[in-house]
Structure formats: structure tokens, C-alpha cells
Design an enzyme around this catalytic site. Structure first.
Site, PDB file in Angstrom:
ATOM      1  N   LYS A  78      -5.035  40.178  28.905  1.00 22.15           N
ATOM      2  CA  LYS A  78      -6.438  40.582  28.942  1.00 22.15           C
ATOM      3  C   LYS A  78      -6.542  42.093  28.651  1.00 22.15           C
ATOM      4  O   LYS A  78      -6.324  42.483  27.525  1.00 22.15           O
ATOM      5  CB  LYS A  78      -7.050  40.104  30.246  1.00 22.15           C
ATOM      6  CG  LYS A  78      -7.217  38.582  30.095  1.00 22.15           C
ATOM      7  CD  LYS A  78      -7.487  37.776  31.279  1.00 22.15           C
ATOM      8  CE  LYS A  78      -7.529  36.303  30.833  1.00 22.15           C
ATOM      9  NZ  LYS A  78      -7.409  35.363  31.926  1.00 22.15           N
TER      10      LYS A  78
ATOM     11  N   HIS B 167      -8.301  39.660  35.663  1.00 24.60           N
ATOM     12  CA  HIS B 167      -9.469  40.419  35.182  1.00 24.60           C
ATOM     13  C   HIS B 167      -9.646  41.737  35.929  1.00 24.60           C
ATOM     14  O   HIS B 167     -10.683  42.386  35.807  1.00 24.60           O
ATOM     15  CB  HIS B 167     -10.733  39.578  35.322  1.00 24.60           C
ATOM     16  CG  HIS B 167     -10.684  38.319  34.538  1.00 24.60           C
ATOM     17  ND1 HIS B 167     -10.899  38.274  33.180  1.00 24.60           N
ATOM     18  CD2 HIS B 167     -10.381  37.051  34.906  1.00 24.60           C
ATOM     19  CE1 HIS B 167     -10.761  37.038  32.748  1.00 24.60           C
ATOM     20  NE2 HIS B 167     -10.445  36.271  33.776  1.00 24.60           N
TER      21      HIS B 167
ATOM     22  N   SER C 169     -13.166  34.798  37.422  1.00 24.84           N
ATOM     23  CA  SER C 169     -13.234  34.858  35.959  1.00 24.84           C
ATOM     24  C   SER C 169     -14.585  34.458  35.378  1.00 24.84           C
ATOM     25  O   SER C 169     -14.932  34.907  34.292  1.00 24.84           O
ATOM     26  CB  SER C 169     -12.114  34.023  35.346  1.00 24.84           C
ATOM     27  OG  SER C 169     -12.087  32.740  35.904  1.00 24.84           O
TER      28      SER C 169
HETATM   29  C1  LIG Z   1      -6.833  34.082  32.031  1.00 31.60           C
HETATM   30  C2  LIG Z   1      -6.453  33.832  33.438  1.00 31.60           C
HETATM   31  C3  LIG Z   1      -5.189  33.344  33.773  1.00 31.60           C
HETATM   32  C4  LIG Z   1      -4.220  32.874  32.735  1.00 31.60           C
HETATM   33  O1  LIG Z   1      -3.652  33.910  32.033  1.00 31.60           O
HETATM   34  P1  LIG Z   1      -3.099  33.674  30.549  1.00 31.60           P
HETATM   35  O2  LIG Z   1      -2.213  34.813  30.327  1.00 31.60           O
HETATM   36  O3  LIG Z   1      -4.280  33.620  29.649  1.00 31.60           O
HETATM   37  O4  LIG Z   1      -2.361  32.358  30.577  1.00 31.60           O
HETATM   38  C5  LIG Z   1      -4.873  33.242  35.110  1.00 31.60           C
HETATM   39  N1  LIG Z   1      -5.761  33.586  36.074  1.00 31.60           N
HETATM   40  C6  LIG Z   1      -6.990  34.033  35.778  1.00 31.60           C
HETATM   41  C7  LIG Z   1      -7.927  34.402  36.894  1.00 31.60           C
HETATM   42  C8  LIG Z   1      -7.383  34.162  34.461  1.00 31.60           C
HETATM   43  O5  LIG Z   1      -8.615  34.565  34.174  1.00 31.60           O
END
Ligand SMILES: *Cc1c(COP(=O)(O)O)cnc(C)c1O
Length: 382
Positions: free
Chosen positions: A238, A207, A179
Site C-alpha cells: 500500500k 492502511h 479498510s
Molecule cells: C490489503 C490488506 C491486506 C492484504 O495485503 P496484501 O499485501 O494486499 O495481500 C491485509 N489486511 C488489510 C487490512 C488490508 O487492507
């Protein structure tokens, strides 16, 4: 000493080290152009990679669900919180990731915490990449299993550690796209090692879904090894443009999670409106949109490299490493002044002295917007 003082002291220390955090209040929908305090910005910091949070079709589907089901879901999934939409979304996700079953959690964070803590127990081993997301780390902390951290995306190091724990049940877990660095896990190698040493493999596609592979199916499509990992985790928050987290796996794993994952069982399920937006978001993940995103990433990387700033990315995340925390904040503030919203990422999200600008692209950014950003960063980062 007043019992609140220690917290004030800690906050002061954080301010002194440029680690104190504040929030920007956005007055418009999440899209490539936003408004803060009456001023317009081009947004280069959102995880809404396909710009679906404010999409007309998605909003229409959400409105229809709102009219039919109302606002809240009224209960946890195992009581009264499962609607036909929840059911449909899980079927769609299983199809998308080519697995037998899927299960939707309220957030990606809750997914990782619930999955990792429930599928491992005392006497098991978890092998986790040192740069895995905080939600994976917290899932490991909640698990009774022993934790072994391996060097970032280093499959030699992972294998060395696997050799030490032969015969034990365990899990290898990694981000698909990391991330804060935007790089991609060596999945073919990771899966081979998992099979060879008899461990479960799990990837976090937060991602990668909607970004990697020509149809946006994720890391497995990127490598042409669909169906390879035992457990595929992802988020709906996302590229999909809604909220929630999910796991796709075989029937046994998914049934087990429905019965054992505490963050699934003991929380009210997502609103039907959120679920409807997620289903509509999946409809919008087309090869065209994914290609437009990839084209924008390539364009930005080329412009930055031309400007003397070395970057490289196959995902929608382009980190520009600055190092010093205050310098990263200053550049981010200067970009804001010029109308470009780019986040400065600092410790504890990344290691100390590896502060960075974390640029994220959307499929809808124009070439002019991207060029404008690259020119300024070229000027400030030389
Ligand atoms: C954003 C993210 C999460 C968490 O997801 P949310 O739906 O925002 O709680 C988990 N793993 C990774 C790698 C992320 O970037």
C-alpha cells in the site's frame, strides 16, 4: 443438468443483484493520473497513498536490484530464496516498528493467514473485530482455535467477551485502520485489555503504515504508544508502493513464525526487485510526504462537508456511504465519465445496503483535482 450450470446460475444471480464484478485494464503506471482505454483519469481509488509505485528513486533502486540479482528468487525463504536484500528489508522493518525482529511474507494476505493459523491452536481463543479484513477472517478459519467476534471497535463488548474466556490462551486481532471505513482502532484500550486478560495483541497496519503518525510509523505513533502491541502486521503493497506483507515482533515470535507459518515456508519468496522497491519505498516515507497526504485528506473532507456530504477521516480512506448497490455503481460510473476514478464498494466486501464510494487520497493529488471531485460528489450525493 450440465455440471457447469450451477456456476452460471450463481453468476446470473450476482448480476441481478448488482454484485457482479469486472476489472478495468489500466494502461499506465499506478499514480494519481492514469490511462484506461486511451482516456485519462484522476485516480482516487488506489492504496498507493504516497504515490511511490512510479517514483524515480524507487524505480532506480529496483533497476539496480534487477541488474544484480535478476528476476525471480528461485526458492522459498528457507531454501534459496533469501538474498542480502531480504535480510536488509527485515532489519529495516524491525527498526521502523521498533521491534527486535521482522519477517517478510509474499503478501499481506499470506501474512495474516500464516500468522493467525500458526500462533493459535486447538483450545485457544481468537477475539476478532467484526469488520476485520478478509485475510484475518481466513486466518481465523484456518486456525483450530475457537473464534469470538466482537462488535466493531467496541472495547466494552470485547471486555465482556474476554471475561467469559479467562485463563485460556488467546489472541486479540484488529485492523489498525479499517479498510472500508477508514476509522482507527482504539489501540490503547485494546492493548490494556490484552495485558489485563493475558492475551496476545495483534494489529494489521495495512492502511496505517506510511499514513498515521507524524512520521507515518502507524497506529502506535498516532496514539503515542510505540511498541505497545505484541504483534504488528503490515503490508508493503500500500503506502510503501511495492508488494509483500510483514510482521514485527520480539525474537521468539518471529523465529516461531519462520519455523511454523506455512504460507511463509511453502511459497517462493518475493523477487529481489520487489524487495528492493520496498526498501526504497521505506526511504521515501518522510514526515513531509505524510503531512502532504494528511493535508489532502483534511482538504477533501472540508470540501465535501461544505457540499453537504458528511464525511470524516483521520486516515487516507474516506467512505461516502450510499446504501443501495446499484446507486453506488451509478455514481461511480458517472464520476468515471467525468474523468474521476472512484471505486464503488459492495457486498460481500461490506454489508448489504451499505454500499459506498471509497475515496482514497495520495500525497500527490493537487487541490484542483480534489476540489473537482468534491464538487461532483456534492452534486450526485445530495
Ligand atoms: C490489503 C490488506 C491486506 C492484504 O495485503 P496484501 O499485501 O494486499 O495481500 C491485509 N489486511 C488489510 C487490512 C488490508 O487492507
Amino acid at each position: 443438468m450440465d455440471k457447469i450450470d450451477r456456476y452460471a446460475d450463481e453468476l446470473k444471480r450476482m448480476r441481478d443483484e448488482s454484485l457482479y464484478r469486472t476489472m478495468n485494464v489500466i494502461e499506465s503506471a499506478q499514480s494519481s493520473n492514469i490511462t484506461i482505454d486511451g482516456k485519462d483519469y484522476v485516480l482516487f481509488a488506489s492504496n498507493s497513498y504516497l504515490d511511490l509505485c512510479n517514483d524515480d528513486y524507487v524505480k532506480e533502486c529496483a533497476q539496480r536490484a534487477l541488474n544484480m540479482y535478476g528476476t525471480g528468487s528461485g526458492g522459498s525463504r528457507l531454501t534459496t530464496g533469501t538474498t542480502a536484500l531480504h535480510d536488509e528489508l527485515e532489519r529495516r522493518l524491525a527498526l521502523l516498528k521498533k521491534r527486535e525482529s521482522a519477517i517478510v511474507f509474499d503478501t499481506g494476505y499470506m501474512t495474516n493467514v500464516g500468522v493467525i493459523s500458526s500462533i493459535t491452536s486447538e483450545g485457544d481463543i481468537i477475539f476478532s473485530d467484526e469488520l476485520n479484513h478478509a485475510s484475518i477472517i481466513d486466518g481465523c478459519r484456518l486456525s483450530k482455535a475457537e473464534l469470538v467476534i466482537y462488535r466493531h471497535n467496541d472495547m466494552e463488548d470485547l471486555e465482556e467477551k474476554l471475561r467469559l474466556y479467562r485463563g485460556k490462551h488467546g489472541l486479540i486481532v484488529s485492523d489498525g485502520v479499517f479498510s472500508m471505513d477508514g476509522d482507527i482502532v482504539n489501540l490503547p484500550r485494546l492493548v490494556r485489555l490484552a495485558d489485563e486478560y493475558g492475551k496476545l495483541s495483534m494489529i494489521d497496519e495495512a492502511h496505517a503504515t506510511g499514513v498515521l503518525g507524524s512520521n507515518g510509523l502507524g497506529t502506535e505513533e498516532y496514539y503515542g504508544i510505540e511498541g505497545a502491541a505484541d504483534i504488528v502486521m503490515g503490508t508493503l503493497s500500500k503506502a510503501v508502493g511495492s508488494e509483500g506483507g510483514f510482521v514485527c515482533a520480539d525474537n521468539t515470535i518471529v523465529s516461531y513464525l519462520r519455523n511454523k507459518a506455512r504460507s511463509f515456508i511453502f511459497s517462493t519468496s518475493l523477487s529481489p526487485v520487489t524487495i528492493a522497491s520496498a526498501i526504497a519505498g521505506l526511504d521515501c516515507i518522510t514526515a513531509e510526504r505524510v503531512a502532504a497526504l494528511r493535508d489532502n485528506v483534511r482538504y477533501l473532507c472540508d470540501r465535501l462537508n461544505e457540499a453537504g456530504v458528511n464525511v470524516k477521516s483521520d486516515s487516507a480512506i474516506i467512505p461516502v456511504i450510499i446504501g443501495d448497490e446499484q446507486k453506488a455503481l451509478d455514481i461511480s460510473a458517472e464520476l468515471m465519465k467525468q474523468g474521476y476514478y472512484v471505486s464503488a464498494i459492495r457486498y460481500p466486501t461490506v454489508k448489504k445496503n451499505s454500499a459506498r464510494l471509497r475515496i482514497t487520497l495520495m500525497s500527490s493529488h493537487t487541490k484542483e483535482e480534489i476540489r473537482g471531485l468534491a464538487d461532483l460528489i456534492g452534486r450526485y450525493c445530495k
